[in-house]
Design a protein around this motif. Structure first.
Motif, mmCIF file in Angstrom:
data_model
loop_
_atom_site.group_PDB
_atom_site.id
_atom_site.type_symbol
_atom_site.label_atom_id
_atom_site.label_comp_id
_atom_site.label_asym_id
_atom_site.label_seq_id
_atom_site.Cartn_x
_atom_site.Cartn_y
_atom_site.Cartn_z
ATOM 1 N N ASN B 30 0.831 -1.201 0.000
ATOM 2 C CA ASN B 30 0.000 0.000 0.000
ATOM 3 C C ASN B 30 0.868 1.256 0.000
ATOM 4 O OD1 ASN B 30 -2.414 -1.433 0.100
ATOM 5 N ND2 ASN B 30 -2.322 -1.615 2.331
ATOM 6 N N PRO B 31 0.530 2.215 -0.845
ATOM 7 C CA PRO B 31 1.347 3.432 -0.912
ATOM 8 C C PRO B 31 0.979 4.433 0.167
ATOM 9 C CG PRO B 31 -0.374 3.510 -2.568
ATOM 10 C CD PRO B 31 -0.529 2.201 -1.858
ATOM 11 N N TYR B 32 1.992 4.968 0.824
ATOM 12 C CA TYR B 32 1.851 6.107 1.715
ATOM 13 C C TYR B 32 2.609 7.251 1.042
ATOM 14 C CZ TYR B 32 0.206 2.934 5.361
ATOM 15 O OH TYR B 32 -0.515 2.023 6.081
ATOM 16 N N LEU B 33 1.879 8.226 0.564
ATOM 17 C CA LEU B 33 2.446 9.252 -0.316
ATOM 18 C C LEU B 33 2.359 10.629 0.329
ATOM 19 C CD1 LEU B 33 0.720 7.864 -3.485
ATOM 20 C CD2 LEU B 33 3.196 7.865 -3.108
ATOM 21 N N PHE B 34 3.353 11.442 0.042
ATOM 22 C CA PHE B 34 3.470 12.748 0.681
ATOM 23 C C PHE B 34 3.910 13.800 -0.333
ATOM 24 C CE2 PHE B 34 3.513 11.201 5.119
ATOM 25 C CZ PHE B 34 3.750 9.856 4.907
ATOM 26 N N TRP B 35 3.529 15.050 -0.046
ATOM 27 C CA TRP B 35 4.102 16.197 -0.725
ATOM 28 C C TRP B 35 4.684 17.142 0.327
ATOM 29 C CZ3 TRP B 35 5.376 17.271 -5.578
ATOM 30 C CH2 TRP B 35 4.767 16.555 -6.624
ATOM 31 N N TYR B 36 5.912 17.619 0.010
ATOM 32 C CA TYR B 36 6.572 18.600 0.849
ATOM 33 C C TYR B 36 6.967 19.797 -0.027
ATOM 34 C CZ TYR B 36 7.115 15.179 4.613
ATOM 35 O OH TYR B 36 6.873 14.276 5.619
ATOM 36 N N VAL B 37 7.080 20.969 0.601
ATOM 37 C CA VAL B 37 7.495 22.180 -0.097
ATOM 38 C C VAL B 37 8.733 22.745 0.596
ATOM 39 C CG1 VAL B 37 5.925 23.650 1.260
ATOM 40 C CG2 VAL B 37 6.787 24.464 -0.929
ATOM 41 N N GLN B 38 9.640 23.267 -0.229
ATOM 42 C CA GLN B 38 10.852 23.882 0.308
ATOM 43 C C GLN B 38 10.999 25.292 -0.253
ATOM 44 O OE1 GLN B 38 14.673 22.238 -0.931
ATOM 45 N NE2 GLN B 38 15.545 22.642 1.083
ATOM 46 N N TYR B 39 10.981 26.268 0.662
ATOM 47 C CA TYR B 39 11.242 27.643 0.277
ATOM 48 C C TYR B 39 12.751 27.886 0.349
ATOM 49 C CZ TYR B 39 6.230 27.987 0.731
ATOM 50 O OH TYR B 39 4.885 27.780 0.583
ATOM 51 N N PRO B 40 13.259 28.892 -0.341
ATOM 52 C CA PRO B 40 14.712 29.112 -0.411
ATOM 53 C C PRO B 40 15.373 29.152 0.952
ATOM 54 C CG PRO B 40 13.594 30.513 -1.991
ATOM 55 C CD PRO B 40 12.514 29.847 -1.188
ATOM 56 N N ASN B 41 16.455 28.398 1.068
ATOM 57 C CA ASN B 41 17.273 28.364 2.286
ATOM 58 C C ASN B 41 16.483 27.917 3.520
ATOM 59 O OD1 ASN B 41 19.599 29.395 0.900
ATOM 60 N ND2 ASN B 41 18.594 31.393 0.936
ATOM 61 N N ARG B 42 15.503 27.078 3.309
ATOM 62 C CA ARG B 42 14.706 26.556 4.413
ATOM 63 C C ARG B 42 14.645 25.040 4.334
ATOM 64 N NH1 ARG B 42 10.800 30.388 6.017
ATOM 65 N NH2 ARG B 42 10.218 28.894 7.630
ATOM 66 N N GLY B 43 14.207 24.438 5.426
ATOM 67 C CA GLY B 43 13.941 23.011 5.415
ATOM 68 C C GLY B 43 12.620 22.723 4.721
ATOM 69 N N LEU B 44 12.330 21.435 4.548
ATOM 70 C CA LEU B 44 11.082 21.055 3.893
ATOM 71 C C LEU B 44 9.919 21.158 4.872
ATOM 72 C CD1 LEU B 44 13.392 19.639 2.202
ATOM 73 C CD2 LEU B 44 11.630 18.016 1.528
ATOM 74 N N GLN B 45 8.756 21.517 4.325
ATOM 75 C CA GLN B 45 7.535 21.597 5.120
ATOM 76 C C GLN B 45 6.488 20.665 4.531
ATOM 77 O OE1 GLN B 45 6.106 25.644 5.537
ATOM 78 N NE2 GLN B 45 8.173 26.453 5.387
ATOM 79 N N PHE B 46 5.768 19.988 5.391
ATOM 80 C CA PHE B 46 4.731 19.057 4.978
ATOM 81 C C PHE B 46 3.539 19.804 4.374
ATOM 82 C CE2 PHE B 46 1.919 15.537 5.122
ATOM 83 C CZ PHE B 46 0.730 15.940 5.717
ATOM 84 N N LEU B 47 3.038 19.284 3.245
ATOM 85 C CA LEU B 47 1.847 19.854 2.622
ATOM 86 C C LEU B 47 0.625 18.952 2.793
ATOM 87 C CD1 LEU B 47 2.837 21.288 -0.884
ATOM 88 C CD2 LEU B 47 1.964 22.556 1.095
ATOM 89 N N LEU B 48 0.780 17.686 2.428
ATOM 90 C CA LEU B 48 -0.351 16.759 2.514
ATOM 91 C C LEU B 48 0.151 15.329 2.363
ATOM 92 C CD1 LEU B 48 -0.725 15.905 -0.676
ATOM 93 C CD2 LEU B 48 -1.956 18.053 -0.804
ATOM 94 N N LYS B 49 -0.754 14.388 2.682
ATOM 95 C CA LYS B 49 -0.400 12.978 2.573
ATOM 96 C C LYS B 49 -1.620 12.169 2.154
ATOM 97 C CE LYS B 49 -1.334 11.949 7.441
ATOM 98 N NZ LYS B 49 -0.771 11.508 8.740
ATOM 99 N N TYR B 50 -1.336 11.026 1.522
ATOM 100 C CA TYR B 50 -2.362 10.047 1.196
ATOM 101 C C TYR B 50 -2.009 8.743 1.905
ATOM 102 C CZ TYR B 50 -5.044 6.508 -1.172
ATOM 103 O OH TYR B 50 -5.871 5.447 -1.430
ATOM 104 N N ILE B 51 -3.013 8.215 2.630
ATOM 105 C CA ILE B 51 -2.819 6.912 3.280
ATOM 106 C C ILE B 51 -3.819 5.931 2.689
ATOM 107 C CG2 ILE B 51 -2.735 5.681 5.462
ATOM 108 C CD1 ILE B 51 -2.503 8.506 6.759
#
Lengths: 114, 114
Positions: B30-51
């Motif tokens: 089963n896929p557990y899928l995620f999207w993250y966003v990274q703004y310049p010179n920053r760490g990644l931030q969670f956007l959403l997930k599918y379970i």
């Protein structure tokens, strides 16, 4: 609530030098991990830990060591730096709850090896 | 082996237009899928997930993602782009067996022009 704190933010090393990238989290997360980010390659997992005293290798572990003596800290050691280790390093933490664990990332550590 | 692919290095869209950032995945189980966003010179931030459940997942900042099992895709969408959405977007899949192992795509740079 500081989240995930990485130090240093920037570091320049000469080939063969050693150093430790520090990572600390104050969210009581069991899971911690280290990634490196290289242009066009996304993030690749170096090492990860599912709890204090437990670590394992990710996709690109060669040249790196880790230990997890406490829940809060997960340092990454470069024993003998090489130019191929020039990268941006991210530490992440998460908790193993139901519904899949969401990663919280630190701000990153930019390492240059000359 | 688990993997994700982001076929576009860069996506350009005008402000106010809909945007799509593409992701396809390969996973055993089963896929557990995620999207993250990274703004310049920053760490990644969670956007959403599918379970599991609804194929349309809603996340932060007005983003949503559509899970398509037959096409093994998890495309990120937004009905009306903002200039402030300009950033680097990463798709990720979690290892089904090791819950602290994630595989990231190479990233897609989103440019939203005024």
């Amino acid at each position: 609530n500081a989240g995930v704190t990485q130090t240093p933010k920037f570091q320049v090393l000469k080939t063969g030098q050693s150093m430790t990238l520090q990572c600390a989290q104050d969210m009581n997360h069991e899971y911690m991990s280290w990634y490196r980010q290289d242009p066009g390659m996304g993030l690749r997992l170096i090492h990860y830990s599912v709890g204090a005293g437990i670590t394992d290798q990710g996709e690109v572990p060669n040249g790196y060591n880790v230990s997890r003596s406490t829940t809060e800290d997960f340092p990454l050691r470069l024993l003998s730096a090489a130019p191929s280790q020039t990268s941006v390093y991210f530490c992440a933490s998460s908790y193993p709850g139901p519904g899949a664990n969401v990663l919280t990332f630190g701000a990153g550590s930019r390492l240059t090896v000359l | 082996a688990q993997s994700v692919a982001q076929p576009e290095d860069q996506v350009n869209v005008a402000e106010g237009n809909p945007l799509t950032v593409k992701c396809t995945y390969s996973v055993s189980g089963n896929p557990y899928l995620f999207w993250y966003v990274q703004y310049p010179n920053r760490g990644l931030q969670f956007l959403l997930k599918y379970i599991t459940g609804d194929n349309l997942v809603k996340g932060s900042y007005g983003f949503e993602a559509e899970f398509n099992k037959s096409q093994t895709s998890f495309h990120l969408k937004k009905p009306s782009a903002l200039v402030s959405d300009s950033a680097l977007y990463f798709c990720a899949v979690r290892d089904p067996a090791v819950h602290n192992k994630f595989y990231f795509g190479s990233g897609t740079k989103l440019n939203v022009k005024p």
